[in-house]
Design a protein around this motif. Structure first.
Motif, PDB file in Angstrom:
ATOM      1  N   LEU A 180     -19.306  31.602  -8.766  1.00  0.00           N
ATOM      2  CA  LEU A 180     -18.872  32.193 -10.030  1.00  0.00           C
ATOM      3  C   LEU A 180     -19.353  33.636 -10.155  1.00  0.00           C
ATOM      4  O   LEU A 180     -18.613  34.498 -10.616  1.00  0.00           O
ATOM      5  CB  LEU A 180     -19.360  31.346 -11.207  1.00  0.00           C
ATOM      6  N   LYS A 181     -20.564  33.914  -9.723  1.00  0.00           N
ATOM      7  CA  LYS A 181     -21.097  35.282  -9.823  1.00  0.00           C
ATOM      8  C   LYS A 181     -20.221  36.284  -9.067  1.00  0.00           C
ATOM      9  O   LYS A 181     -20.097  37.435  -9.468  1.00  0.00           O
ATOM     10  CB  LYS A 181     -22.545  35.348  -9.341  1.00  0.00           C
ATOM     11  N   ASP A 182     -19.580  35.851  -7.992  1.00  0.00           N
ATOM     12  CA  ASP A 182     -18.691  36.721  -7.231  1.00  0.00           C
ATOM     13  C   ASP A 182     -17.287  36.781  -7.823  1.00  0.00           C
ATOM     14  O   ASP A 182     -16.535  37.719  -7.556  1.00  0.00           O
ATOM     15  CB  ASP A 182     -18.625  36.257  -5.774  1.00  0.00           C
ATOM     16  N   ALA A 183     -16.933  35.785  -8.626  1.00  0.00           N
ATOM     17  CA  ALA A 183     -15.614  35.736  -9.263  1.00  0.00           C
ATOM     18  C   ALA A 183     -15.593  36.473 -10.598  1.00  0.00           C
ATOM     19  O   ALA A 183     -14.534  36.929 -11.037  1.00  0.00           O
ATOM     20  CB  ALA A 183     -15.196  34.284  -9.477  1.00  0.00           C
ATOM     21  N   SER A 198     -16.199  20.042 -14.023  1.00  0.00           N
ATOM     22  CA  SER A 198     -17.567  19.648 -14.359  1.00  0.00           C
ATOM     23  C   SER A 198     -18.623  20.589 -13.791  1.00  0.00           C
ATOM     24  O   SER A 198     -19.620  20.840 -14.437  1.00  0.00           O
ATOM     25  CB  SER A 198     -17.837  18.207 -13.900  1.00  0.00           C
ATOM     26  N   THR A 199     -18.462  21.096 -12.596  1.00  0.00           N
ATOM     27  CA  THR A 199     -19.424  22.032 -12.012  1.00  0.00           C
ATOM     28  C   THR A 199     -18.818  23.421 -12.093  1.00  0.00           C
ATOM     29  O   THR A 199     -17.768  23.663 -11.497  1.00  0.00           O
ATOM     30  CB  THR A 199     -19.709  21.661 -10.540  1.00  0.00           C
ATOM     31  N   PHE A 200     -19.478  24.334 -12.785  1.00  0.00           N
ATOM     32  CA  PHE A 200     -18.837  25.609 -13.092  1.00  0.00           C
ATOM     33  C   PHE A 200     -19.444  26.819 -12.389  1.00  0.00           C
ATOM     34  O   PHE A 200     -19.023  27.929 -12.636  1.00  0.00           O
ATOM     35  CB  PHE A 200     -18.849  25.839 -14.599  1.00  0.00           C
ATOM     36  N   ASN A 201     -20.408  26.627 -11.517  1.00  0.00           N
ATOM     37  CA  ASN A 201     -21.037  27.770 -10.858  1.00  0.00           C
ATOM     38  C   ASN A 201     -20.414  28.121  -9.518  1.00  0.00           C
ATOM     39  O   ASN A 201     -20.698  29.166  -8.963  1.00  0.00           O
ATOM     40  CB  ASN A 201     -22.531  27.521 -10.666  1.00  0.00           C
ATOM     41  N   PHE A 202     -19.579  27.232  -8.979  1.00  0.00           N
ATOM     42  CA  PHE A 202     -18.963  27.485  -7.687  1.00  0.00           C
ATOM     43  C   PHE A 202     -17.721  26.605  -7.526  1.00  0.00           C
ATOM     44  O   PHE A 202     -17.505  25.659  -8.273  1.00  0.00           O
ATOM     45  CB  PHE A 202     -19.941  27.208  -6.539  1.00  0.00           C
ATOM     46  N   TRP A 203     -16.897  26.970  -6.535  1.00  0.00           N
ATOM     47  CA  TRP A 203     -15.730  26.163  -6.156  1.00  0.00           C
ATOM     48  C   TRP A 203     -15.850  25.864  -4.678  1.00  0.00           C
ATOM     49  O   TRP A 203     -16.278  26.723  -3.893  1.00  0.00           O
ATOM     50  CB  TRP A 203     -14.439  26.938  -6.397  1.00  0.00           C
ATOM     51  N   LEU A 204     -15.463  24.678  -4.281  1.00  0.00           N
ATOM     52  CA  LEU A 204     -15.451  24.329  -2.866  1.00  0.00           C
ATOM     53  C   LEU A 204     -14.188  24.867  -2.209  1.00  0.00           C
ATOM     54  O   LEU A 204     -13.111  24.868  -2.803  1.00  0.00           O
ATOM     55  CB  LEU A 204     -15.513  22.810  -2.686  1.00  0.00           C
ATOM     56  N   LEU A 205     -14.340  25.339  -0.982  1.00  0.00           N
ATOM     57  CA  LEU A 205     -13.240  25.883  -0.192  1.00  0.00           C
ATOM     58  C   LEU A 205     -13.117  25.088   1.102  1.00  0.00           C
ATOM     59  O   LEU A 205     -13.971  24.267   1.417  1.00  0.00           O
ATOM     60  CB  LEU A 205     -13.523  27.349   0.160  1.00  0.00           C
ATOM     61  N   SER A 206     -12.091  25.405   1.861  1.00  0.00           N
ATOM     62  CA  SER A 206     -11.992  24.835   3.200  1.00  0.00           C
ATOM     63  C   SER A 206     -12.484  25.878   4.207  1.00  0.00           C
ATOM     64  O   SER A 206     -12.573  27.076   3.893  1.00  0.00           O
ATOM     65  CB  SER A 206     -10.547  24.443   3.523  1.00  0.00           C
ATOM     66  N   GLU A 207     -12.760  25.437   5.392  1.00  0.00           N
ATOM     67  CA  GLU A 207     -13.200  26.333   6.452  1.00  0.00           C
ATOM     68  C   GLU A 207     -12.160  27.422   6.717  1.00  0.00           C
ATOM     69  O   GLU A 207     -12.499  28.565   7.037  1.00  0.00           O
ATOM     70  CB  GLU A 207     -13.446  25.518   7.725  1.00  0.00           C
TER      71      GLU A 207
END
Length: 131
Positions: A115-118, A53-62
């Motif tokens: 996303l801009k970095d991917a 649903s959200t396509f501008n970023f992905w969540l990561l872990s620390e």
């Protein structure tokens, strides 16, 4: 379900490209897939992050900041709403570590990859070398 769908879509694409792919148990920290070439000369751990649903970023872990290795790859997946479009971005862990952002909102800390970095890695399966 979204995360598992992304894992199996990434595994299917890697298998299509000629790699041997095995999903890990859900308790494996940092690796959803183990990947090797046909001669077992190169092996990779793969972390898959999937959005539906959200396509501008992905969540990561620390841990993404320090989990860096030439053999550790992230595959960022966007499952577009049309149901047929799947975007995949295989990104080396060193790039994820360099480009991840950390933001604080109140007591919460969020780790993200944008996303801009991917974008420059879209469908660049050469990060796994040649089959």
């Amino acid at each position: 379900m979204t995360g598992m769908r992304g894992v199996y879509l990434a595994a299917a694409e890697l298998a299509r490209l000629g790699y041997i792919v095995s999903p890990t148990s859900r308790s494996a920290i940092g690796a959803d897939l183990l990947v090797t070439d046909q001669e077992c000369k190169r092996a990779y751990s793969v972390q898959v992050k999937t959005n539906a649903s959200t396509f501008n970023f992905w969540l990561l872990s620390e841990k993404s900041k320090t989990l860096v290795s030439p053999s550790h790859i992230y595959i960022f997946v966007n499952l577009r709403k049309d149901g047929d479009t799947v975007e995949m971005y295989p990104v080396p862990s060193r790039e994820v570590s360099k480009k991840m952002t950390i933001s604080k909102q109140g007591k919460s800390t969020w780790y993200s990859f944008w996303l801009k970095d991917a974008k420059r890695f879209q469908n660049k399966w050469k990060v796994f070398g040649k089959v």
